[in-house]
Design a protein around this motif. Structure first.
Motif, mmCIF file in Angstrom:
data_model
loop_
_atom_site.group_PDB
_atom_site.id
_atom_site.type_symbol
_atom_site.label_atom_id
_atom_site.label_comp_id
_atom_site.label_asym_id
_atom_site.label_seq_id
_atom_site.Cartn_x
_atom_site.Cartn_y
_atom_site.Cartn_z
ATOM 1 N N ALA A 151 -28.060 -2.086 -14.021
ATOM 2 C CA ALA A 151 -27.783 -3.229 -14.894
ATOM 3 C C ALA A 151 -29.060 -3.936 -15.328
ATOM 4 C CB ALA A 151 -26.852 -4.205 -14.172
ATOM 5 N N HIS A 156 -30.470 -2.830 -18.523
ATOM 6 C CA HIS A 156 -29.791 -3.357 -19.716
ATOM 7 C C HIS A 156 -30.062 -4.847 -19.919
ATOM 8 C CE1 HIS A 156 -27.446 0.234 -20.780
ATOM 9 N NE2 HIS A 156 -27.422 0.462 -19.481
ATOM 10 N N THR A 177 -23.107 -2.299 -15.370
ATOM 11 C CA THR A 177 -23.704 -2.138 -16.695
ATOM 12 C C THR A 177 -22.714 -2.427 -17.822
ATOM 13 O OG1 THR A 177 -23.164 0.225 -16.789
ATOM 14 C CG2 THR A 177 -25.306 -0.376 -15.856
ATOM 15 N N GLU A 213 -23.723 -3.251 -21.655
ATOM 16 C CA GLU A 213 -23.802 -1.996 -22.392
ATOM 17 C C GLU A 213 -22.638 -1.818 -23.367
ATOM 18 O OE1 GLU A 213 -24.513 2.734 -21.375
ATOM 19 O OE2 GLU A 213 -23.498 1.455 -19.911
#
Length: 306
Positions: free
Chosen positions: A51, A54, A272, A276
């Protein structure tokens, strides 16, 4: 503006998930549910590292007393990944705790003192199961209170949490079962900052607008968990609130409180997903600025100490 993390106070959080679970190491009162156990530092590092790629900078870790909250592991995770971790003191629904637990027997002032000590001195490594307190250097940065489905917590717990919030300046973060009891919690607590968790499980735009107009922060944590409804519901709620000029009351998280939600443990959607998959969907709907505020400035204001 200062936020209290497990490694100390910081002036900036960055991109923040406002309702998450990274560790639940056992001892919770929900029986026969091994899927709740999140006790692997390596798995947490893998989830957070993915994560972080991102853009994730911070997490509010919502595991309360009695559910295997793990200050030592939170500090280790923060040190290894650079993630800011805001921990909580406080409680889940009182029905989850045995009749012998002290929360059923101590008065409001006594409970408030315990909560204040976790914020000002350091969390107990064993979750205040007693009688010996092993004080961690990690201090809690928020106070959790859980309502049942159309049912408020016991008045002693409400009073204790409100007292502790006023004395420390910490925000109150709530569990709103099925998105209910928002107004009732705001009325009962009567404190400056309340974060209403799971509130998007009640996908009624008028209801959510009425809560935001009272100054509550609305923590949306449904994205990616389609068993509770499609992401399109949440996009529509964000659009409705933004259209009323209330985007500054929004927060986002994922509430991935099961092993089956973590790719590193064979599940999904994983940490994520929000950045994302869900945020790009908001951007495509013209809500990118609202999303960025919810993840950054709104979260910093909601979780500030003082």
């Amino acid at each position: 503006m200062t936020v209290r993390t497990v490694l100390g106070d910081v002036g900036e959080l960055g991109v923040t998930y406002s309702h998450e679970h990274l560790f639940m190491t056992g001892g919770w009162p929900v029986r026969n549910e091994p899927d709740y156990r999140l006790d692997s530092l390596e798995a947490a590092v893998a989830e957070v590292t993915a994560a972080r790629r991102h853009g994730l900078d911070a997490v509010v870790e919502m595991t309360p007393l009695g559910f295997g909250r793990a200050p030592r592991l939170m500090r280790a995770l923060s040190e290894r990944t650079g993630l800011h971790v805001v921990a909580v003191t406080g409680f889940h629904k009182s029905t989850y705790y045995s009749d012998a637990h002290w929360l059923h027997h101590y008065d409001a002032d006594e409970i408030a003192r315990l909560l204040v000590s976790e914020i000002e001195e350091g969390m107990d490594e064993l979750g205040l199961v007693g009688p010996i307190v092993r004080r961690s250097p990690a201090r809690a940065g928020a106070i959790k209170l859980a309502a049942g489905y159309h049912r408020l917590p016991h008045v002693r717990l409400i009073s204790a949490v409100a007292q502790a919030a006023r004395r420390t300046g910490a925000p109150v973060v709530t569990h709103c079962d099925k998105g209910t009891m928002g107004h009732e919690l705001l009325d009962a607590l009567d404190v400056d900052r309340v974060v209403l968790g799971h509130i998007d499980h009640n996908p009624d735009p008028g209801y959510l607008v009425s809560l935001a107009e009272r100054g509550a922060y609305l923590a949306f944590d449904r994205p990616g968990r389609v068993k509770y409804g499609p992401d399109s519901d949440v996009v529509a709620l964000v659009e409705a609130l933004a259209g009323r000029g209330l985007g500054h009351r929004l927060l986002f998280g994922m509430d991935l409180a099961r092993r089956s939600y973590w790719p590193s443990l064979g599940g999904g959607p994983g940490l994520t997903y929000l950045l994302e998959r869900f945020v790009p969907r908001l951007e495509a709907a013209g809500l990118g600025e609202v999303a960025r505020a919810a993840l950054t400035g709104n979260a910093a204001a909601a979780f500030a100490i003082g």
